[in-house]
Design an enzyme around this catalytic site. Sequence first.
Site, PDB file in Angstrom:
ATOM      1  N   ASP A 159       0.832  -1.193   0.000  1.00 54.97           N
ATOM      2  CA  ASP A 159       0.000   0.000   0.000  1.00 54.97           C
ATOM      3  C   ASP A 159       0.877   1.256   0.000  1.00 54.97           C
ATOM      4  O   ASP A 159       2.105   1.168   0.066  1.00 54.97           O
ATOM      5  CB  ASP A 159      -0.931  -0.025   1.211  1.00 54.97           C
ATOM      6  CG  ASP A 159      -2.275   0.628   0.924  1.00 54.97           C
ATOM      7  OD1 ASP A 159      -2.350   1.481   0.026  1.00 54.97           O
ATOM      8  OD2 ASP A 159      -3.263   0.296   1.625  1.00 54.97           O
ATOM      9  N   ASP A 190     -10.469   2.597  -3.464  1.00 52.71           N
ATOM     10  CA  ASP A 190     -10.992   1.321  -2.990  1.00 52.71           C
ATOM     11  C   ASP A 190     -12.410   1.072  -3.493  1.00 52.71           C
ATOM     12  O   ASP A 190     -13.246   1.978  -3.529  1.00 52.71           O
ATOM     13  CB  ASP A 190     -11.032   1.298  -1.458  1.00 52.71           C
ATOM     14  CG  ASP A 190      -9.651   1.197  -0.844  1.00 52.71           C
ATOM     15  OD1 ASP A 190      -8.660   1.135  -1.594  1.00 52.71           O
ATOM     16  OD2 ASP A 190      -9.558   1.185   0.394  1.00 52.71           O
TER      17      ASP A 190
END
Length: 436
Positions: A160, A221
């Site tokens: 990430d 997301d």
Amino acid sequence: MAKTGVSLVITICALIYPVHLLDNGLAQTPTMGWLHWERFLCNVDCVNDPHNCISEQLYMQMADIMVQEGWKEAGYEYVCIDDCWLAQERDAQDRLQPDPTRFPSGIKKLADYVHSKGLKLGIYQDVGNLTCAGYPGSHGYYDLDAETFADWGVDLLKFDGCNFGTLDILVEGYKNMSRALNATGRNILYSCEWPLYLWPFHQPNYTDIRQYCNHWRNYGDVYDSWQSVKSIIDWTAIHQNLIVPVAGPGGWNDPDMLVIGNYGLSWDQQVSQMAMWVIMAAPLLMSNDLRSIDPKSKMLLQNKHLIAISQDPLGRQGYRIGRVNSFDVWERPLSGGRYAFAVLNRQEIGGPRQFPLLLATLPSWKTCHPECRVTQILPSYQDLGVQNLFSTLKLTINPSGTILFTVTLNEGLAAEQKWNWNRNMNKKRKTPNSVF
């Protein structure tokens, strides 16, 4: 300095500091597996919610079900941990460690368990000082963390991009972790979020990204909602001229998780997400509860015809070829001169609508010259028979639904007809001693 001198310096530097690009032989087709994030988020309350908290038990149960319920056989092979698995601090040797209460056996034992099922284990870390949920990040520890993951037997790293500091740290961090993974000697699939964090500042260099990552997130997301899924599809179409050419065996654009089998999508919208992820040659990483998924969603996710398109060895990502009257038409080239097409009904009011598709208007019109075979895959399997260049397919599509079909080139049809002819001739010549 003379030009030859510059060249000499570059050559010497390359020998001293060789550039190790990603070379793990993985992701030759889009990755398939299960990832906890969208469905289970950062639930660390194992006292009050032991069934759904982020713990070794959750991943062991998913691994068991993936074997028992046909997921592994269908092609789903990775069981992936996302954020919130870590302890709040590194250990005395600065190595990462899992939360001791929720992962009492350690990640190595969990990896061994997953491997014993014939599956692979994925794990999560972050390029910055902290993960998105505030656990220790990898900045300053790339080599050590890569060695740790290799020692544990990890097979995939989702990396990430939260808390990265500067853009230089972000970019170099992704490259450094790629080099560190290579240096371990273990083949670890590298899933990056590098372009996602660059887009707010400038257009990413996708040629560079592909050299270091097996797949990469471009957009925010996914949520368990049709609005979220639509926004991802639209972003992909708007940027397709930039991102489609770089996708292929070894490196893929990742539109994020499949949320099929959860709460937010109608049946037609589940069909649409699956169809579009297959057309986009996306990694198929489910985020749902396989312990309680409904049979219809399970059937969709395990559909062998869809998975065959997803895993097509040609490795070409599909693209939008047209938008008319609130219908989007997408095309994906397949091996053997075949094509897959998806027609998405963007209208979300009223009832089913007809979309008359004249095969001669498709960019790949030679597919049906003089004839082709058309097979509908979604929303249900149906052989639409042999069509010609001027055939019009009258497709009826529900609001927010999608029809996906394949078209076999005339050469492929001719080969099929020849095979059938030979097969029939062999039957006629069959003798009692024949093995057929």
